[in-house]
Scaffold this motif. Sequence first.
Motif, short mmCIF file in Angstrom:
data_model
loop_
_atom_site.label_atom_id
_atom_site.label_comp_id
_atom_site.label_asym_id
_atom_site.label_seq_id
_atom_site.Cartn_x
_atom_site.Cartn_y
_atom_site.Cartn_z
N ALA A 115 -9.71 -6.86 59.01
CA ALA A 115 -10.06 -5.75 59.90
C ALA A 115 -8.96 -5.46 60.92
O ALA A 115 -9.11 -4.57 61.75
CB ALA A 115 -11.36 -6.07 60.64
N ARG A 118 -7.53 -1.88 60.89
CA ARG A 118 -8.53 -0.91 61.37
C ARG A 118 -8.69 -1.02 62.89
O ARG A 118 -8.92 -0.01 63.56
CB ARG A 118 -9.87 -1.14 60.67
N GLU A 121 -5.86 0.93 64.43
CA GLU A 121 -6.09 2.36 64.29
C GLU A 121 -7.20 2.85 65.23
O GLU A 121 -7.14 3.96 65.74
CB GLU A 121 -6.43 2.71 62.85
N THR A 122 -8.20 2.01 65.47
CA THR A 122 -9.28 2.36 66.39
C THR A 122 -8.74 2.62 67.79
O THR A 122 -9.10 3.60 68.45
CB THR A 122 -10.33 1.24 66.43
N ASP A 150 -15.73 5.33 65.58
CA ASP A 150 -14.64 4.47 65.10
C ASP A 150 -14.99 2.99 65.23
O ASP A 150 -14.64 2.18 64.35
CB ASP A 150 -13.36 4.77 65.88
N GLU A 153 -17.36 1.97 62.49
CA GLU A 153 -16.62 1.81 61.24
C GLU A 153 -15.83 0.50 61.25
O GLU A 153 -15.78 -0.21 60.23
CB GLU A 153 -15.65 2.99 61.05
N LEU A 154 -15.23 0.18 62.36
CA LEU A 154 -14.52 -1.09 62.50
C LEU A 154 -15.48 -2.26 62.28
O LEU A 154 -15.13 -3.24 61.60
CB LEU A 154 -13.88 -1.18 63.88
N VAL A 157 -16.17 -2.72 58.58
CA VAL A 157 -15.04 -3.34 57.89
C VAL A 157 -14.96 -4.82 58.23
O VAL A 157 -14.77 -5.67 57.36
CB VAL A 157 -13.73 -2.63 58.26
#
Length: 218
Positions: A115, A118, A121-122, A150, A153-154, A157
């Motif tokens: 993760a 991600r 990116e978050t 976001d 979604e994190l 993942v």
Amino acid sequence: MEQAVLARRGAREAVADIEPRELHGRIDSILAKSSMVPGVLVMLSAQSVDPGIDSTAVEDRAAGVQLIYEGLRLTRSLAHDEPWVDADDVDADLAVLAADVLVSRGFYLLAMTDAADRAVETVRAFGRDQTRRRDPDADRESLDRNLEDDVFELAAVAGTTVVDAPPEDAVDAVIDDLLRSTDGEPLPEAAALFGSDVSPPASSEPIDDPAQPSATDP
């Protein structure tokens, strides 16, 4: 719910060594009162793929996602209501430091996991959204709520990759429901969103919660 207890415990333990005392106290008070929805979602995402997984095996990842969310949420609040009335506002300075520590410790916990990218990116997306928010014609509410989108979604993942699986459609549906139910509002307690029928951790060991009773989790 036990997942919330585990997520809170993991988050508070991850920052237990922070100094000075005043900074640690500020961070700990934030975590003691926070909704544990992001951290709980990590555990539930893992359990959606492997119902037998012990939630304690996902505790560090849950704590990492929770810490990143709390740091970005605090940053968002500071950006919207600039607290510096004068140049010597120590309380505001402490809040900024707390936000930085929360995010950095969250990164530390996720750094060696699937993760990690991600998570990066978050945070980058959050920065872009808050920059765009300054535009006169920006949809500020939508840009603000991208953080929860976001982070959820994190969480998915971080949870599903524990068992080497991509987020399932069922997890995506849960995220969509969460976003609809929390749109424009602060996150409520985890049990209020996920309900009392959530699967408990596989471990039957009793959990010693070091947190004081809070307004966000039973």
